[in-house]
Structures are given as structure tokens and as C-alpha cells.
Design a protein around this motif. Structure first.
Motif, mmCIF file in Angstrom:
data_model
loop_
_atom_site.group_PDB
_atom_site.id
_atom_site.type_symbol
_atom_site.label_atom_id
_atom_site.label_comp_id
_atom_site.label_asym_id
_atom_site.label_seq_id
_atom_site.Cartn_x
_atom_site.Cartn_y
_atom_site.Cartn_z
ATOM 1 N N MET A 46 0.942 -1.302 -0.091
ATOM 2 C CA MET A 46 -0.109 0.025 -0.035
ATOM 3 C C MET A 46 0.864 1.232 -0.164
ATOM 4 N N LEU A 47 0.388 2.321 -0.865
ATOM 5 C CA LEU A 47 1.077 3.527 -0.894
ATOM 6 C C LEU A 47 -0.256 4.670 -0.785
ATOM 7 N N ARG A 48 -0.193 5.452 -0.034
ATOM 8 C CA ARG A 48 -1.271 6.400 0.156
ATOM 9 C C ARG A 48 -1.074 7.666 -0.756
ATOM 10 N N GLU A 49 0.322 7.919 -1.561
ATOM 11 C CA GLU A 49 0.254 8.789 -2.250
ATOM 12 C C GLU A 49 1.818 8.767 -3.068
ATOM 13 N N ASP A 50 1.638 9.427 -4.114
ATOM 14 C CA ASP A 50 2.889 9.423 -4.824
ATOM 15 C C ASP A 50 4.081 9.685 -4.373
ATOM 16 N N ASP A 239 11.394 -11.707 -5.542
ATOM 17 C CA ASP A 239 11.669 -11.398 -6.683
ATOM 18 C C ASP A 239 11.447 -10.007 -7.107
ATOM 19 N N GLY A 240 10.430 -9.395 -6.568
ATOM 20 C CA GLY A 240 9.992 -8.137 -6.724
ATOM 21 C C GLY A 240 8.868 -7.691 -5.757
ATOM 22 N N MET A 241 8.445 -6.291 -5.776
ATOM 23 C CA MET A 241 7.396 -5.837 -5.155
ATOM 24 C C MET A 241 6.876 -4.687 -6.121
ATOM 25 N N LYS A 242 5.645 -4.401 -5.929
ATOM 26 C CA LYS A 242 4.763 -3.241 -6.488
ATOM 27 C C LYS A 242 4.108 -2.567 -5.335
ATOM 28 N N TYR A 243 4.569 -1.156 -5.382
ATOM 29 C CA TYR A 243 3.723 -0.152 -4.561
ATOM 30 C C TYR A 243 2.890 0.373 -5.092
ATOM 31 N N ILE A 244 1.367 0.028 -4.734
ATOM 32 C CA ILE A 244 0.355 0.654 -5.622
ATOM 33 C C ILE A 244 -0.152 1.933 -4.851
ATOM 34 N N ILE A 245 -0.401 2.981 -5.613
ATOM 35 C CA ILE A 245 -0.690 4.073 -5.065
ATOM 36 C C ILE A 245 -2.306 4.250 -5.099
ATOM 37 N N ILE A 246 -2.897 4.439 -3.939
ATOM 38 C CA ILE A 246 -4.371 4.468 -3.846
ATOM 39 C C ILE A 246 -4.634 5.748 -2.683
ATOM 40 N N LYS A 247 -5.093 6.879 -3.385
ATOM 41 C CA LYS A 247 -5.085 8.116 -2.456
ATOM 42 C C LYS A 247 -6.318 8.078 -1.410
ATOM 43 N N GLU A 248 -7.388 7.329 -1.916
ATOM 44 C CA GLU A 248 -8.585 7.374 -0.976
ATOM 45 C C GLU A 248 -8.531 6.399 0.063
ATOM 46 N N ARG A 249 -8.770 6.938 1.651
ATOM 47 C CA ARG A 249 -8.366 6.050 2.417
ATOM 48 C C ARG A 249 -9.474 4.546 2.879
ATOM 49 N N GLY A 250 -10.657 5.057 2.436
ATOM 50 C CA GLY A 250 -11.554 3.815 2.100
ATOM 51 C C GLY A 250 -11.257 2.697 1.141
ATOM 52 N N THR A 251 -10.886 3.133 -0.007
ATOM 53 C CA THR A 251 -10.489 2.291 -0.975
ATOM 54 C C THR A 251 -9.190 1.511 -0.684
ATOM 55 N N ALA A 255 -9.006 -2.441 -0.576
ATOM 56 C CA ALA A 255 -8.097 -3.244 -1.359
ATOM 57 C C ALA A 255 -7.321 -4.404 -0.508
ATOM 58 N N LEU A 256 -6.810 -3.882 0.701
ATOM 59 C CA LEU A 256 -6.217 -4.638 1.796
ATOM 60 C C LEU A 256 -6.999 -5.819 1.948
ATOM 61 N N GLN A 257 -8.364 -5.405 2.399
ATOM 62 C CA GLN A 257 -9.024 -6.465 2.728
ATOM 63 C C GLN A 257 -9.502 -7.471 1.962
ATOM 64 N N MET A 263 0.031 -5.878 2.148
ATOM 65 C CA MET A 263 0.244 -5.123 3.624
ATOM 66 C C MET A 263 -0.211 -3.747 3.272
ATOM 67 N N ALA A 264 -0.261 -2.928 4.476
ATOM 68 C CA ALA A 264 -0.355 -1.751 4.718
ATOM 69 C C ALA A 264 0.790 -0.816 4.471
ATOM 70 N N GLN A 265 0.521 0.446 4.399
ATOM 71 C CA GLN A 265 1.699 1.318 4.780
ATOM 72 C C GLN A 265 2.062 1.646 5.951
ATOM 73 N N PRO A 266 3.056 1.643 6.593
ATOM 74 C CA PRO A 266 3.292 2.032 7.981
ATOM 75 C C PRO A 266 2.800 3.216 8.386
ATOM 76 N N GLY A 267 2.073 3.417 9.400
ATOM 77 C CA GLY A 267 1.318 4.765 9.622
ATOM 78 C C GLY A 267 -0.144 4.867 9.437
ATOM 79 N N GLU A 268 -0.613 3.956 8.538
ATOM 80 C CA GLU A 268 -1.948 3.962 8.077
ATOM 81 C C GLU A 268 -2.978 3.406 8.386
ATOM 82 N N THR A 269 -2.973 2.442 9.460
ATOM 83 C CA THR A 269 -3.667 1.480 9.887
ATOM 84 C C THR A 269 -4.128 2.171 11.294
#
Length: 542
Positions: A46-50, A239-251, A255-257, A263-269
Motif C-alpha cells: 500500500m502507498l497512500r500518495e505518489d 523477486d519483486g515488489m509493487k507499491y500501489i498508489i491509492i489516495k482514498e483511505r476507504g479504497t 483493497a487490503l481487505q 500489507m499496509a503502509q506504516p502509519g496508515e492503520t
């Protein structure tokens, strides 16, 4: 550094104690993972912003950059990713194979690894270290230059950085400073490549880290692939990771659920989000931890009405800290002043020591004192104060700001809220282009030097309020060079009390996080600071 001095240091490094200081920790001291890790697979994060500004960690002050950019880089030293508590004893080598304090904490010598390559294939040497930290401390002869430099004052005590050969670096200090190694271990202290213009890190990343950038699609995702030439054998596991940017908190939470994010971004749960997720997905794991981040208020000391100390103090008195903790954090934040309270930190004041400070007593008494101070400043219900409060356009900022606005209204301060995007927030605050702000401040390591020099030193770029107290500066200098931990603790307590009495940057609480992961994510251990566990080299997927 003379050949004889280098020889002497090399001999001393063969023993456990160097000049009376335990100082040598090779990379191999790292705790072995358990259970046996497996290689392969990838994770969606999870990433909350670019990323703003890109991968340029030395130009940023947000977890929104440090966390996703950390896999690209290495530090000289780093906090052991497999240990949640951070201290001098949990620092391990990354680009430095060994290190040694000399001359009673006045010289810090690093001996570098010889098997490291930048992602573009060029060899890593001491030239890169000198280039990076001369640039950050803005040395007169520095080759590189930063656009924003939030941690310049971390290195104000560095007199010179020498690179006597390709694999030795010496930080020469003006006076003793045991905390320098803590700041160098923070996720805020990566080493840049000397052959790469610093501006390039705003758009791409040439690092030495466990992962290489595959693609960064602005506003959508950042994708990494495993660095096959990484200097630690067998790492990384993924092998890799993808940080997916989702700006809206509920969304993001949805997506995590749904398992679209691992996983979440630290500080966001938040506690509320964790309870929601746990009810929906009982097998999901949650790790409560203190983030080393405060909710706080910044007030511009140079602009009316906050150039008036009575008005600043009134704001601090007006805000019910305990009410904020209950209403905004559902009880899952901690009361404290300038440093994190125990058991989450080492240096914080106990609650009994906070009671006599502005805003920490009974809420009704505190608000009465706020009204009294405002009346003395000619601010009354008939002559109310109207101000604009700025905050970052991020949900956890807005939640806190909304509570504060209501608190200020109760004492006669009418406040409107302006939300500012991250790309504009830090430049705006650095320029002092605001009246009052609802702010979050995170500390890299749990150490007074990292906090006091960055956020309260006269002239520091991150001293957004423009606070400057010569008495406090002398107190900060004195604690910084104090080698006895018990003596230093008492000095740090005194500084925290003084900062709150001056309403320098009133601290409202210390934030907790309920870090959320699916159970197949292994070896990702939250630390006591969200900024120092983003390397991801030990993480694996079951």
C-alpha cells in the motif's frame, strides 16, 4: 588521515573495544531469520500518495517517500531489520563493514565493503560517502547541492569528512557527539552515487540496495525487481515488489481487505481500521507499535497573531490532548512531550512530569487559562481571532486538524482549514508561508539530537515555526556532547519542558499504528520508528 593512524585503527578494530568505546558491528552480526525463509514471489504494498519528490530521500520529510524509496538504497549503517527496538546495540553494517569511534567520540571511522556495485554497475567507494554527506551538511566545497535540505542540522557538528583511500571514511567532529551513529542509521540517511546528479533522484534511482526500479508510473505504482548483484549473499528473498498508489483511505482499506494488497503502509492503520479489517478477515495479522510520530501544532513566530507569545501559549492550553487521543485515535495514542514516552522511547517525560505544562492539565482549567491569555492579547468574543489553519491533504492529518479547530473555537479562535498537497506542503512550511498548521512530525531515530537539531535549532530548515531561543540552543549543545546517559537524560527532560513552556511546537500526542499484513508476509517487523524498516531485504513470502 595519516598511514600510521589508519594502521593503528586497523589494529584496534581487531578487538572488541576501541579507545574505550564498543564500536564494531559487522554485517554478519545480523540475527538469522526464523523460520527458514523461502526465495521467490512478489508483494503488493500500500502507498497512500505518489513519491514526492521522487526517490530524493535527502530532500524529503515524509514516510510517503522514505518507505517506498528505501529498497533502492543502502546506508553506511542501519538498524537491524529483524529487531523492533532501535538503539546503538541494534545497529548493523550495510555499506560499512566495520566502524570505530576515536578520540572520545570526536572521530568516527568507517571501513567500507569492497564488493558493492551501484545499480548501473559502477563500483561503490568512499568518494560516494563523502559526496553524499558533504552535500547534506552543505560543506563549502561540496560538489552536490540539494533543493530542500531538511536534515542539514543533523550534521552541523561535522567539521570535515575525509576519504583517505577508496574504502575508508572519517567523520571529524568539532566536539563529541555519540548520537551521530544513530542518525546515520536512520532511513533518512542513504548514500547517493557521486556520479549521479542529485536532481536525477527526483525522477529515478541509482542505488546499491536490494531492489532495482523496474517502472515508476506516476500516480499509479512503483515496481521493483530483485537486484541480482546485491552484496549480501542470498538477499533479497523476494523477486519483486509493487507499491500501489491509492489516495482514498476507504479504497485503500478495501483493497487490503480483498487481498489486492499484501500489507499496509506504516502509519496508515488506525485502531478503528484494524478492528474493521479483523472482523472481516480474522486471519489478517496486526502489529501495534509506536510510530515515533507526533501530532503537533506549528505556529509562525514571525507573522501576526502568532508573533505574540500569549497567543501561542493560548493555543497550546486550548487543546485537550486526552480528548484528542480518545476522539481521533480511539485511545490508541500516547501522551508525551518532545520525545517518545516509555516504553516506546527512551527519552520521554512521564505523565506526572507533564501535568504542570501547558495543555496537559484538566481540560476545563486549561481552556480557562487559554481564554485569559487571549484576553490579555486583546482577543475577546467581541473581538475574535480569525486564522487559516493549513494541513496536508491526507486523511490522518485532516482528522487531527478537525478536532483542533473545534477546540480552538471553544476559546474564541475561529479557524478555517486549508488542505495542501504533499508536493507543496514541505516547501510552504520551510518558507514560513502560513499562520498556523496541524502537523505530524516523525523522528528518524529515537534520539534527542535528531529531534532538537532538526525541529528546534535556530535556522534549521525543518524548524517551521522559526522558533529560536539561545538558552535552549546552549542546552541542546550540552546534552549532545554528554557521554553519560543518565546525565544526558536529565538534560533532555529539561529541554522538553522548556519547549512546551515556550509553545515552540506544542506536542499533542505520540501516534500508534496497527500495522496490517496478510499472514503470508514474513520477516517484516515494525520498528519503534516508521522510517527505519523499509529496506525489505529480509522479507519473504510464504
Amino acid at each position: 588521515m595519516s598511514r600510521s593512524f589508519r594502521s593503528a585503527v586497523a589494529v584496534l578494530l581487531g578487538v572488541a573495544v576501541v579507545a574505550g568505546v564498543l564500536a564494531v558491528r559487522p554485517v554478519e552480526s545480523q540475527t538469522p531469520p526464523s523460520p527458514t525463509p523461502k526465495s521467490g514471489g512478489s508483494l503488493n504494498v500500500m502507498l497512500r500518495e505518489d513519491l514526492s519528490p521522487g526517490f530524493a530521500i535527502h530532500e524529503t520529510s515524509t514516510i510517503g517517500t522514505v518507505f517506498p524509496a528505501s529498497p533502492c538504497f543502502n546506508n553506511l549503517v542501519y538498524f537491524d531489520p529483524l529487531k523492533s527496538k532501535e538503539s546503538v546495540d541494534t545497529i548493523i553494517g550495510e555499506l560499512a563493514e566495520k566502524w570505530s569511534w576515536q578520540d572520545n567520540y570526536r572521530n568516527l571511522v568507517f571501513f567500507l565493503r569492497r564488493d558493492v556495485k551501484w545499480h548501473d554497475g559502477k563500483p561503490f567507494t568512499s568518494k560516494d560517502v563523502k559526496f553524499t554527506f558533504d552535500m547534506v551538511r552543505e560543506a563549502p566545497d561540496a560538489v552536490g547541492k540539494l533543493r530542500l535540505n531538511p536534515r542539514k542540522d543533523w550534521y552541523v557538528n561535522v567539521d570535515a569528512i575525509e576519504a583517505p583511500d577508496a574504502y575508508t571514511v572519517v567523520f571529524r567532529l568539532k566536539r563529541p557527539q555519540p548520537s551521530l551513529i544513530m542518525m546515520l542509521a536512520s532511513g533518512y540517511s542513504p548514500v547517493y552515487a557521486a556520479h549521479v546528479p542529485p536532481t536525477q533522484y527526483r525522477t529515478s534511482c541509482v542505488g546499491t540496495g536490494p531492489f532495482k526500479v523496474k517502472e515508476w508510473r506516476h500516480g499509479e505504482f512503483l515496481e521493483y525487481v530483485k537486484n541480482p548483484d546485491y552484496f549480501i549473499k542470498g538477499r533479497p528473498y523476494l523477486d519483486g515488489m509493487k507499491y500501489i498508489i491509492i489516495k482514498e483511505r476507504g479504497t485503500r482499506t478495501a483493497a487490503l481487505q480483498a487481498g489486492q494488497l499484501d500489507m499496509a503502509q506504516p502509519g496508515e492503520t488506525t485502531k478503528a481500521a484494524a478492528e474493521q479489517l479483523k472482523a472481516a478477515v480474522p486471519k489478517m495479522t496486526f502489529q501495534p507499535f509506536s510510530t515515533n510520530v507526533t501530532d503537533n501544532i506549528i505556529m509562525n513566530f514571525k507573522k501576526p497573531p502568532f508573533d505574540n507569545p500569549k497567543v501561542r501559549l493560548a493555543v497550546s492550553y486550548a487543546i485537550d490532548r486526552r480528548g484528542l487521543i480518545q476522539a481521533v485515535h480511539q485511545g490508541s495514542a500516547n501522551l508525551g512531550a518532545g520525545m517518545a514516552p516509555r516504553p516506546y522511547g527512551v527519552w520521554g517525560l512521564a505523565e506526572k512530569d507533564l501535568l504542570g505544562l501547558p495543555g496537559y492539565g484538566k481540560a476545563a482549567d486549561m481552556k480557562a487559562q487559554a481564554r485569559k491569555l487571549l484576553a490579555e492579547a486583546k482577543i475577546t468574543p467581541q473581538n475574535p481571532l480569525k486564522v487559516e489553519m493549513v494541513t496536508r491533504a491526507i486523511a490522518i492529518y485532516v482528522d487531527m486538524a478537525s478536532f483542533v479547530i473545534n477546540e480552538l473555537k471553544q476559546v474564541g479562535i475561529e479557524t478555517t482549514l486549508k488542505q495542501v498537497e504533499t508536493a507543496q506542503w514541505h516547501p510552504m512550511a520551510t518558507r514560513g508561508d502560513y499562520q498556523i498548521g496541524a502537523n505530524l512530525t516523525g523522528l528518524g531515530p529515537d534520539d534527542p539530537d535528531a529531534n532538537f537539531y532538526e525541529n528546534f535549532a535556530c535556522g534549521s530548515p525543518r524548524n517551521y515555526a522559526g522558533y529560536c531561543n539561545e538558552q535552549v540552543m546552549k542546552m541542546i549543545e550540552a546534552q549532545s556532547q554528554e557521554i553519560d546517559p543518565k546525565k544526558r537524560l536529565g538534560m533532555v527532560w529539561a529541554i522538553q519542558k522548556k519547549l512546551e513552556e515556550d509553545a515552540a511546537r506544542p506536542v499533542l500526542d505520540w501516534r500508534m499504528d496497527y500495522f496490517a499484513m496478510w499472514p503470508h508476509v514474513k520477516n517484516l517487523i515494525p520498528h519503534q520508528s516508521i522510517y527505519n524498516f523499509g529496506r525489505m531485504q529480509e522479507v519473504w513470502r510464504e
